[in-house]
Design a protein around this motif. Structure first.
Motif: not given
Length: 230
Positions: A12-13, A16, A101, A103-104, A177, A195-197, A200, A220
């Motif tokens: 989740g952080t 995905d 994700w 940006d990860s 997240a 971190v806002h996901r 998720e 991100s």
């Protein structure tokens, strides 16, 4: 924030989990099973299965074993029948093939210029290695539940990060997240970054935009790199 190391929640952080599990479920189970609903049903058994270990009602086993045990009930919930052992095994390995994700990877690459990086996940060591190889996650080492034989939010998991990285807790930052994970880390003296996901859980529910108690709240991992001057 003077952090020498950043440790990360992963599911989740950084990756995905929902889209990855649903993708593999669609491939392995076919169109008669709602793949997204199945991913949600399986994930709903994640915390209850770990609670059996945290409570002492059973000894520690890696997350793969818990996922395998909870698979039949998750399938039944969405109208799926029993599956052959080889299919069940492939479904469990779906958790090893989750995509990061977008940006990860670029965010982690920037963060690694100035910080040690490691997962601090409830996923097992081999699972984390496989995710890193699958998605190009640039960890310096692997930490987390299986290393200490405990599941978060057991304090020993958070305490293990500064111990193994030879840093005081105040120079280790958990990036996650999930506000409950961050709160447990702060109880052990770690710094925290939220971190806002929003996607998720497929957008329902939508997690909070910020964690007011965290040292940083970002949208991100690249934004986190910006905030830390990387």
């Amino acid at each position: 924030m003077d952090a020498g190391a950043l440790v990360f929640d992963v599911f989740g952080t950084v990756v995905d989990w929902r889209a990855g599990v649903a993708r593999e479920a669609a491939r392995l189970l076919g169109p008669d099973v709602d793949a997204a609903a199945f991913a949600d049903a399986w994930r709903a058994r994640y915390q209850p299965s770990m609670e059996e270990v945290r409570s002492g009602r059973r000894p520690f086993v890696p997350l793969d074993a818990l996922h395998r045990e909870s698979l039949p009930a998750a399938l039944a919930e969405v109208g799926g029948g029993p599956v052959a052992d080889d299919v069940a095994g492939e479904l469990v390995l779906a958790w090893h093939r989750l995509d990061p994700w977008p940006d990860s990877v670029p965010g982690l690459a920037r963060l690694r210029r100035r910080h040690l990086l490691a997962p601090l996940s409830n996923g097992g060591v081999r699972l984390q290695v496989d995710l890193a190889r699958h998605g190009g996650l640039p960890w310096d080492t692997v930490l987390g539940a299986e290393v200490v034989g405990r599941y978060k939010p057991d304090p020993e998991v958070y305490d293990s990060a500064p111990r193994f990285l030879a840093l005081p807790p105040s120079r280790v930052c958990l990036v996650a997240a999930h506000v409950d994970d961050l709160a447990a880390a702060r109880e052990r003296g770690l710094r925290t970054a939220y971190v806002h996901r929003p996607a998720e859980f497929g957008g329902d529910p939508v997690p909070p935009v910020t964690d007011p108690a965290a040292d940083l709240s970002v949208g991100s991992l690249e934004e986190l790199a910006d905030a830390l001057g990387c």
